[in-house]
Design a protein around this motif. Structure first.
Motif, PDB file in Angstrom:
ATOM      1  N   ALA A  85      -4.849  11.860  16.339  1.00  0.00           N
ATOM      2  CA  ALA A  85      -4.208  10.472  14.801  1.00  0.00           C
ATOM      3  C   ALA A  85      -4.272   9.765  14.278  1.00  0.00           C
ATOM      4  O   ALA A  85      -5.487   8.813  14.928  1.00  0.00           O
ATOM      5  CB  ALA A  85      -2.381  10.563  15.222  1.00  0.00           C
ATOM      6  N   TYR A  86      -4.013   8.861  13.044  1.00  0.00           N
ATOM      7  CA  TYR A  86      -5.008   8.368  12.460  1.00  0.00           C
ATOM      8  C   TYR A  86      -2.877   7.341  12.346  1.00  0.00           C
ATOM      9  O   TYR A  86      -2.250   7.827  12.331  1.00  0.00           O
ATOM     10  CB  TYR A  86      -4.571   8.244  11.191  1.00  0.00           C
ATOM     11  CG  TYR A  86      -6.351   8.789  10.980  1.00  0.00           C
ATOM     12  CD1 TYR A  86      -7.644   8.212  11.757  1.00  0.00           C
ATOM     13  CD2 TYR A  86      -6.636  10.514  10.736  1.00  0.00           C
ATOM     14  CE1 TYR A  86      -8.638   9.074  11.441  1.00  0.00           C
ATOM     15  CE2 TYR A  86      -7.062  11.426  10.937  1.00  0.00           C
ATOM     16  CZ  TYR A  86      -8.357  10.402  11.238  1.00  0.00           C
ATOM     17  OH  TYR A  86      -9.796  10.683  10.843  1.00  0.00           O
ATOM     18  N   THR A  87      -2.829   5.761  12.813  1.00  0.00           N
ATOM     19  CA  THR A  87      -2.201   5.034  12.300  1.00  0.00           C
ATOM     20  C   THR A  87      -3.071   4.139  11.381  1.00  0.00           C
ATOM     21  O   THR A  87      -3.722   3.096  11.172  1.00  0.00           O
ATOM     22  CB  THR A  87      -1.018   4.348  13.606  1.00  0.00           C
ATOM     23  OG1 THR A  87      -2.437   3.137  14.176  1.00  0.00           O
ATOM     24  CG2 THR A  87      -1.251   5.142  14.961  1.00  0.00           C
ATOM     25  N   VAL A  88      -1.996   4.090  10.575  1.00  0.00           N
ATOM     26  CA  VAL A  88      -1.896   3.433   8.942  1.00  0.00           C
ATOM     27  C   VAL A  88      -1.213   2.675   9.227  1.00  0.00           C
ATOM     28  O   VAL A  88       0.480   2.324   9.126  1.00  0.00           O
ATOM     29  CB  VAL A  88      -2.388   4.150   7.607  1.00  0.00           C
ATOM     30  CG1 VAL A  88      -3.001   3.165   6.428  1.00  0.00           C
ATOM     31  CG2 VAL A  88      -3.139   5.583   8.048  1.00  0.00           C
ATOM     32  N   THR A  89      -1.251   1.243   8.885  1.00  0.00           N
ATOM     33  CA  THR A  89      -0.741   0.082   8.057  1.00  0.00           C
ATOM     34  C   THR A  89      -1.103  -0.542   7.205  1.00  0.00           C
ATOM     35  O   THR A  89      -3.092  -1.037   7.039  1.00  0.00           O
ATOM     36  CB  THR A  89      -0.153  -1.292   8.941  1.00  0.00           C
ATOM     37  OG1 THR A  89      -0.098  -0.676  10.517  1.00  0.00           O
ATOM     38  CG2 THR A  89       0.337  -2.865   8.544  1.00  0.00           C
ATOM     39  N   GLN A  90      -0.366  -0.513   5.862  1.00  0.00           N
ATOM     40  CA  GLN A  90      -1.070  -1.316   4.564  1.00  0.00           C
ATOM     41  C   GLN A  90       0.503  -2.277   4.442  1.00  0.00           C
ATOM     42  O   GLN A  90       1.271  -2.164   4.615  1.00  0.00           O
ATOM     43  CB  GLN A  90      -1.074   0.041   3.788  1.00  0.00           C
ATOM     44  CG  GLN A  90      -1.300  -0.559   2.371  1.00  0.00           C
ATOM     45  CD  GLN A  90      -1.631   0.839   1.335  1.00  0.00           C
ATOM     46  OE1 GLN A  90      -2.099   1.445   1.980  1.00  0.00           O
ATOM     47  NE2 GLN A  90      -0.482   0.349   0.037  1.00  0.00           N
ATOM     48  N   LYS A  91      -0.187  -3.020   3.454  1.00  0.00           N
ATOM     49  CA  LYS A  91       0.801  -4.055   3.432  1.00  0.00           C
ATOM     50  C   LYS A  91       0.041  -4.579   1.718  1.00  0.00           C
ATOM     51  O   LYS A  91      -1.613  -5.471   1.456  1.00  0.00           O
ATOM     52  CB  LYS A  91       1.053  -5.749   4.309  1.00  0.00           C
ATOM     53  CG  LYS A  91       1.705  -6.616   3.555  1.00  0.00           C
ATOM     54  CD  LYS A  91       1.668  -7.703   4.868  1.00  0.00           C
ATOM     55  CE  LYS A  91       2.949  -9.078   3.951  1.00  0.00           C
ATOM     56  NZ  LYS A  91       3.672 -10.044   5.458  1.00  0.00           N
ATOM     57  N   MET A  92       1.005  -4.418   0.254  1.00  0.00           N
ATOM     58  CA  MET A  92       0.433  -5.261  -0.519  1.00  0.00           C
ATOM     59  C   MET A  92       1.732  -6.499  -1.691  1.00  0.00           C
ATOM     60  O   MET A  92       2.311  -5.876  -1.172  1.00  0.00           O
ATOM     61  CB  MET A  92      -0.025  -4.193  -1.582  1.00  0.00           C
ATOM     62  CG  MET A  92      -0.090  -4.322  -3.037  1.00  0.00           C
ATOM     63  SD  MET A  92      -0.626  -3.743  -4.027  1.00  0.00           S
ATOM     64  CE  MET A  92       0.680  -2.587  -4.220  1.00  0.00           C
ATOM     65  N   THR A  93       0.765  -7.712  -1.427  1.00  0.00           N
ATOM     66  CA  THR A  93       2.136  -8.725  -2.126  1.00  0.00           C
ATOM     67  C   THR A  93       1.136  -8.707  -3.566  1.00  0.00           C
ATOM     68  O   THR A  93       0.251  -8.839  -3.846  1.00  0.00           O
ATOM     69  CB  THR A  93       1.805  -9.821  -1.831  1.00  0.00           C
ATOM     70  OG1 THR A  93       2.183  -9.473  -0.087  1.00  0.00           O
ATOM     71  CG2 THR A  93       2.153 -10.702  -2.302  1.00  0.00           C
ATOM     72  N   LEU A  94       2.081  -9.453  -4.360  1.00  0.00           N
ATOM     73  CA  LEU A  94       1.939  -9.310  -5.344  1.00  0.00           C
ATOM     74  C   LEU A  94       2.758 -10.516  -6.187  1.00  0.00           C
ATOM     75  O   LEU A  94       3.964 -10.077  -5.917  1.00  0.00           O
ATOM     76  CB  LEU A  94       1.876  -7.855  -6.888  1.00  0.00           C
ATOM     77  CG  LEU A  94       1.606  -6.611  -6.670  1.00  0.00           C
ATOM     78  CD1 LEU A  94       2.253  -5.209  -7.595  1.00  0.00           C
ATOM     79  CD2 LEU A  94       0.007  -7.023  -6.622  1.00  0.00           C
ATOM     80  N   LEU A  95       2.163 -11.099  -6.788  1.00  0.00           N
ATOM     81  CA  LEU A  95       2.533 -12.167  -7.361  1.00  0.00           C
ATOM     82  C   LEU A  95       2.457 -12.383  -9.364  1.00  0.00           C
ATOM     83  O   LEU A  95       1.484 -11.930  -9.471  1.00  0.00           O
ATOM     84  CB  LEU A  95       2.504 -13.383  -7.181  1.00  0.00           C
ATOM     85  CG  LEU A  95       2.829 -15.435  -7.969  1.00  0.00           C
ATOM     86  CD1 LEU A  95       4.443 -15.188  -7.294  1.00  0.00           C
ATOM     87  CD2 LEU A  95       2.568 -16.115  -7.536  1.00  0.00           C
TER      88      LEU A  95
END
Length: 275
Positions: free
Chosen positions: A63-73
């Protein structure tokens, strides 16, 4: 990363020939960080924006495990600032049969689960069972791809010289099941020097992806993105089109991770649907 051309442009799409032989597609584990900057504004609701996108992929045997975090100001027309953070975690079986997802959004301090659940695919279609919204289920049409398989399909299409593909995608960011995607393959570029050594020996492909709900007819996509994909699945020159504003993402940090699966034990990736 989501992970997003009108039909009139299809005739103009062409894939330049590249002398190098086709490269095998192997999606690597990676830690990638992008600095986001405002590049275009439509209307007057947004007057400024900055952000950061962190993308982490782990490549295991099955499997692939993916973590994505995006922060917008974002600076609004009245001068106020708003902060939006999205945390997105997935687990995707390499055989294409199972996918789990969790999407949380908030201001970085208080986060709420927006979408959570499990999707399964079979030869004649699949189904999503949501934990959030509780009790919701959605059918998935045959040929639906999960995110990493969608990336692989794009890269394989580029290697084959196709000008576009349009597979359905389910990535867990919508409570309405699979989305329709249209991927325009705009340009193929031979390997050349890159500030990131891991990318210097790899060809790359510029793509433009639009996302539409499958239940509605609309000429304009809900979301659109453009990026340059390398054959290992790393992307740079990212453009995110949110409708009333557009942000460009510059790759500022990259670490290629070692596969955690002993050689020969990996589960083969699901075959890409023809078309």
């Amino acid at each position: 990363m989501k992970p997003v051309l009108t039909a009139a442009l299809l005739a103009a799409l062409a894939l330049p020939a590249v002398a190098a032989a086709a490269s095998p597609i192997h999606l690597v584990g990676q830690n990638a960080t992008y600095t986001l900057a405002l590049s275009k504004v439509r209307g007057h609701s947004v007057t400024g924006a900055t952000g950061r996108l962190e993308f982490d992929v782990r490549n295991t045997c099955d499997a692939y495990t993916v973590t994505q975090k995006m922060t917008l100001l974002i600076r609004n027309q009245d001068g106020t600032l708003s902060r939006t953070t999205s945390d997105y975690d997935t687990w995707e079986a390499k055989n294409g049969h199972r996918f789990t997802f969790l999407l949380r959004q908030g201001d970085g301090k208080k986060m709420e689960v927006q979408d959570q659940g499990t999707a399964v695919m079979r030869p004649k279609g699949g189904e999503v069972t949501y934990l959030v919204p509780k009790g919701r289920t959605e059918k998935l049409p045959p040929g639906t791809l999960f995110p990493m398989a969608h990336t692989r399909a794009i890269l394989e299409a580029a290697e084959a010289g196709k000008p576009y593909i349009d597979p359905p995608l389910f990535d867990g960011t919508s409570t309405h099941g699979a989305e329709h995607t249209f991927v325009a393959i705009l340009e193929r570029q031979a390997a050349h020097h890159d500030r990131f050594a891991h990318l210097s020996k790899l060809p790359s492909t510029l793509v433009d992806i639009g996302f539409w709900p499958r239940t509605e007819k609309d000429d304009e996509p809900d979301f659109r993105t453009q990026m340059r994909y390398f054959t290992n699945g790393v992307s740079r020159d990212v453009r995110l089109d949110f409708g009333n504003f557009v942000m460009d993402g510059k790759l500022t940090a990259l670490t290629i991770l070692k596969d955690t699966c002993p050689s020969g034990k990996a589960v083969p990736s699901a075959p890409t649907p023809k078309g």
